[in-house]
Write an enzyme that holds these catalytic residues in place. Structure first.
Site, PDB file in Angstrom:
ATOM      1  N   HIS A  33      -6.123   1.360  -0.702  1.00  0.00           N
ATOM      2  CA  HIS A  33      -5.803   1.920  -2.021  1.00  0.00           C
ATOM      3  C   HIS A  33      -5.196   3.305  -1.808  1.00  0.00           C
ATOM      4  O   HIS A  33      -4.981   3.729  -0.665  1.00  0.00           O
ATOM      5  CB  HIS A  33      -7.055   1.963  -2.903  1.00  0.00           C
ATOM      6  CG  HIS A  33      -8.242   2.589  -2.242  1.00  0.00           C
ATOM      7  ND1 HIS A  33      -8.291   3.922  -1.915  1.00  0.00           N
ATOM      8  CD2 HIS A  33      -9.416   2.064  -1.805  1.00  0.00           C
ATOM      9  CE1 HIS A  33      -9.449   4.201  -1.338  1.00  0.00           C
ATOM     10  NE2 HIS A  33     -10.148   3.082  -1.241  1.00  0.00           N
ATOM     11  N   HIS A  36      -6.654   5.601   0.805  1.00  0.00           N
ATOM     12  CA  HIS A  36      -6.265   5.333   2.199  1.00  0.00           C
ATOM     13  C   HIS A  36      -4.850   5.868   2.473  1.00  0.00           C
ATOM     14  O   HIS A  36      -4.581   6.410   3.548  1.00  0.00           O
ATOM     15  CB  HIS A  36      -6.264   3.823   2.482  1.00  0.00           C
ATOM     16  CG  HIS A  36      -7.613   3.191   2.475  1.00  0.00           C
ATOM     17  ND1 HIS A  36      -8.028   2.332   1.494  1.00  0.00           N
ATOM     18  CD2 HIS A  36      -8.647   3.280   3.348  1.00  0.00           C
ATOM     19  CE1 HIS A  36      -9.256   1.907   1.745  1.00  0.00           C
ATOM     20  NE2 HIS A  36      -9.661   2.473   2.867  1.00  0.00           N
TER      21      HIS A  36
END
Ligand code: PAF
Length: 280
Positions: A33, A36
């Site tokens: 997501h 990250h």
């Protein structure tokens, strides 16, 4: 910067792809997501070659936890890695990471810090995390590795492991990325039903209330955060105020406020830094 990452599945493929360059590394369990992506962007300029790993590590899940159900979105993850400038995606098989099997093997003991907070609730979790991260460090041989502050105890333990086991990896923390209402981004947020999703924002609201009370000291911080959490439909696992190394908080110094709660089935974590005033 968009790249076409090389996918390495074995130590030999990885070594060939990385050559002799300096390496920055972002270990993940996939289901990437925006949080990250922020880790990848942070790591990109820290080495000539950027390696990301995608491996859902079985040993950090206890029986009955969500290992089988953990989201696996490899193709979408690859796209995110390409967009963030990743050079190599390490996507090993379980047998590559655990050649001797999953039990009765050498593991990393997290020590006392692994028994508090998350470790008190998930007693085998950090052994699994440190064991797999040490193996990943051994495979990737990074100069720098970047982890999210959202899992603050994990970050602290990995930093301690690298230092105390002389692994030679500079462990860097990256600030938590949040949704518009403050909820810390997490791969498990997708499992929140609509009403749970609204309730989940109480965790970050409690941290903000704690920060707002910081000048008045530790008791005021905890009272302010509890006032928010007590009014929310969640099962609180812990709310803790510590020093930045997860020891006892000291008035007048930097501190960390950490919270964990179950909102429906998903278990959510969050934390924030603050400066404590007062004498308690
Ligand atoms: O934070 C995670 O995603 C995992 O705990 C890690 C560090 C990749 C180890 O499996």
């Amino acid at each position: 910067m968009t790249t076409t990452p090389v996918i390495a599945r074995t130590r030999a493929e990885l070594a060939a792809a990385r050559g002799g360059s300096s390496v920055s590394f972002v270990p993940t369990m996939g289901a990437l997501h925006d949080g990250h992506v922020q880790l990848l962007k942070h790591a990109r300029p820290l080495g000539e070659t950027l390696v990301a790993s995608i491996f859902v590590n079985p040993t950090q899940f206890a029986p009955g936890e969500d290992f089988e159900d953990y989201p696996r979105t490899f193709d979408a993850d690859l796209e995110r890695c390409a967009e963030a400038g990743v050079d190599i995606v390490l996507a090993p098989a379980v047998a590559t990471m655990y050649p001797a099997g999953l039990v009765d093997t050498v593991t990393v003991d997290p020590g006392p810090l692994g028994t508090i907070l998350e470790g008190a609730i998930r007693p085998t979790h950090f052994r699994g995390v440190l064991t797999v991260v040490s193996k990943l460090f051994g495979l990737v041989r990074p100069d720098v590795a970047v982890f999210g502050e959202k899992d603050y105890q994990q970050l602290t333990l990995i930093r301690q492991m690298s230092r105390e086991l002389a692994l030679g990896v500079d462990v860097v923390g990256c600030p938590t990325v949040r949704e518009a209402d403050g909820l810390a981004m997490s791969s498990r947020n997708r499992y929140l039903a609509d009403a749970e999703r609204r309730t989940a924002s109480a965790l970050s609201a409690a941290l903000r209330a704690g920060v707002a009370a910081a000048a008045e000291g530790a008791d005021a911080v905890l009272a302010a955060a509890h006032a928010v959490l007590d009014g929310a439909d969640l099962d609180l696992d812990y709310l803790a105020l510590t020093d930045p190394e997860l020891g006892a908080a000291v008035p007048g110094h930097e501190a960390r406020l950490l919270v964990a709660a179950r909102v429906g089935k998903p278990r959510l974590l969050d934390n924030t830094g603050l400066t404590l005033g007062g004498t308690r």
